[in-house]
Design a protein around this motif. Sequence first.
Motif, PDB file in Angstrom:
ATOM      1  N   LEU A   9      31.245  56.156  37.133  1.00 49.82           N
ATOM      2  CA  LEU A   9      30.632  57.090  36.622  1.00 49.82           C
ATOM      3  C   LEU A   9      30.368  56.926  35.069  1.00 49.82           C
ATOM      4  CD1 LEU A   9      33.111  60.073  38.024  1.00 49.82           C
ATOM      5  CD2 LEU A   9      30.915  59.218  39.019  1.00 49.82           C
ATOM      6  N   PRO A  10      29.188  57.525  34.660  1.00 52.17           N
ATOM      7  CA  PRO A  10      28.767  57.071  33.366  1.00 52.17           C
ATOM      8  C   PRO A  10      29.521  57.910  32.498  1.00 52.17           C
ATOM      9  CG  PRO A  10      27.013  58.176  34.895  1.00 52.17           C
ATOM     10  CD  PRO A  10      28.112  58.252  35.541  1.00 52.17           C
ATOM     11  N   GLY A  11      30.091  57.289  31.381  1.00 52.59           N
ATOM     12  CA  GLY A  11      31.203  57.958  30.553  1.00 52.59           C
ATOM     13  C   GLY A  11      30.866  57.491  29.155  1.00 52.59           C
ATOM     14  N   SER A  12      31.915  57.256  28.301  1.00 53.32           N
ATOM     15  CA  SER A  12      31.822  56.789  27.064  1.00 53.32           C
ATOM     16  C   SER A  12      31.256  55.390  26.928  1.00 53.32           C
ATOM     17  CB  SER A  12      33.249  56.931  26.406  1.00 53.32           C
ATOM     18  OG  SER A  12      34.076  56.191  27.018  1.00 53.32           O
ATOM     19  N   ASP A  13      31.677  54.650  27.685  1.00 52.94           N
ATOM     20  CA  ASP A  13      31.031  53.249  27.502  1.00 52.94           C
ATOM     21  C   ASP A  13      29.734  52.919  27.572  1.00 52.94           C
ATOM     22  OD1 ASP A  13      33.624  52.150  27.743  1.00 52.94           O
ATOM     23  OD2 ASP A  13      33.544  51.467  29.691  1.00 52.94           O
ATOM     24  N   VAL A  14      28.948  53.997  28.421  1.00 55.16           N
ATOM     25  CA  VAL A  14      27.547  54.140  28.429  1.00 55.16           C
ATOM     26  C   VAL A  14      27.047  54.711  27.184  1.00 55.16           C
ATOM     27  CG1 VAL A  14      25.568  55.069  29.711  1.00 55.16           C
ATOM     28  CG2 VAL A  14      27.351  54.049  31.227  1.00 55.16           C
ATOM     29  N   ALA A  15      27.681  55.704  26.956  1.00 52.00           N
ATOM     30  CA  ALA A  15      27.251  56.372  25.597  1.00 52.00           C
ATOM     31  C   ALA A  15      27.076  55.477  24.410  1.00 52.00           C
ATOM     32  CB  ALA A  15      28.223  57.705  25.298  1.00 52.00           C
ATOM     33  N   GLU A  16      28.239  54.807  24.474  1.00 52.09           N
ATOM     34  CA  GLU A  16      28.482  53.622  23.311  1.00 52.09           C
ATOM     35  C   GLU A  16      27.638  52.782  23.426  1.00 52.09           C
ATOM     36  OE1 GLU A  16      31.945  50.727  22.027  1.00 52.09           O
ATOM     37  OE2 GLU A  16      32.692  52.475  22.425  1.00 52.09           O
ATOM     38  N   LEU A  18      24.591  52.852  24.513  1.00 49.27           N
ATOM     39  CA  LEU A  18      23.235  53.254  24.068  1.00 49.27           C
ATOM     40  C   LEU A  18      23.190  53.752  22.642  1.00 49.27           C
ATOM     41  CD1 LEU A  18      20.594  54.715  24.656  1.00 49.27           C
ATOM     42  CD2 LEU A  18      21.783  57.054  25.325  1.00 49.27           C
ATOM     43  N   ALA A  19      24.202  54.183  22.033  1.00 49.02           N
ATOM     44  CA  ALA A  19      24.463  54.238  20.456  1.00 49.02           C
ATOM     45  C   ALA A  19      24.198  52.946  19.939  1.00 49.02           C
ATOM     46  CB  ALA A  19      25.870  54.911  20.105  1.00 49.02           C
ATOM     47  N   LEU A  20      24.716  51.851  20.433  1.00 53.28           N
ATOM     48  CA  LEU A  20      24.845  50.777  19.684  1.00 53.28           C
ATOM     49  C   LEU A  20      23.246  50.099  19.895  1.00 53.28           C
ATOM     50  CD1 LEU A  20      28.099  48.865  20.762  1.00 53.28           C
ATOM     51  CD2 LEU A  20      27.461  49.329  18.600  1.00 53.28           C
ATOM     52  N   HIS A  21      22.773  50.184  21.064  1.00 50.41           N
ATOM     53  CA  HIS A  21      21.339  49.904  21.135  1.00 50.41           C
ATOM     54  C   HIS A  21      20.280  50.686  20.227  1.00 50.41           C
ATOM     55  CE1 HIS A  21      17.564  48.398  23.032  1.00 50.41           C
ATOM     56  NE2 HIS A  21      17.297  49.524  23.172  1.00 50.41           N
ATOM     57  N   GLN A  22      20.552  51.878  19.954  1.00 44.61           N
ATOM     58  CA  GLN A  22      19.630  52.867  18.985  1.00 44.61           C
ATOM     59  C   GLN A  22      19.730  52.371  17.851  1.00 44.61           C
ATOM     60  OE1 GLN A  22      21.325  56.747  20.625  1.00 44.61           O
ATOM     61  NE2 GLN A  22      19.153  56.986  21.520  1.00 44.61           N
ATOM     62  N   GLU A  23      20.950  52.031  17.394  1.00 49.74           N
ATOM     63  CA  GLU A  23      21.172  51.482  15.813  1.00 49.74           C
ATOM     64  C   GLU A  23      20.463  50.148  15.798  1.00 49.74           C
ATOM     65  OE1 GLU A  23      22.627  51.462  11.870  1.00 49.74           O
ATOM     66  OE2 GLU A  23      22.331  53.155  13.439  1.00 49.74           O
TER      67      GLU A  23
END
Length: 84
Positions: A9-16, A18-23
């Motif tokens: 399930l999508p969770g904090s790993d996916v959000a993390e 995505l945040a790293l990629h955006q940065e």
Amino acid sequence: MAVSRQSSLPGSDVAEDLALHQEKVRRRLPTTLEDLHGPLTGMIELPVHVAWSGMTAYDLDKPRQRTGLYRTVLHEGLREDLPL
């Protein structure tokens, strides 16, 4: 035999991720559009570290090639490659 599965399930790993990629992308982009300068017409030859897997020369007078150039530089280029 029963096979156990872990839930993906999508969770904090996916959000993390995505945040790293955006940065990473944000750090590569120029601060303002005024930082972008370069030719508006003619041929552009990209360095190998940017165009490592395909076309290296682009004709800015051809809209499809110009779009391909922008896509390649934004995806593969370093910050110093962007202000062509």
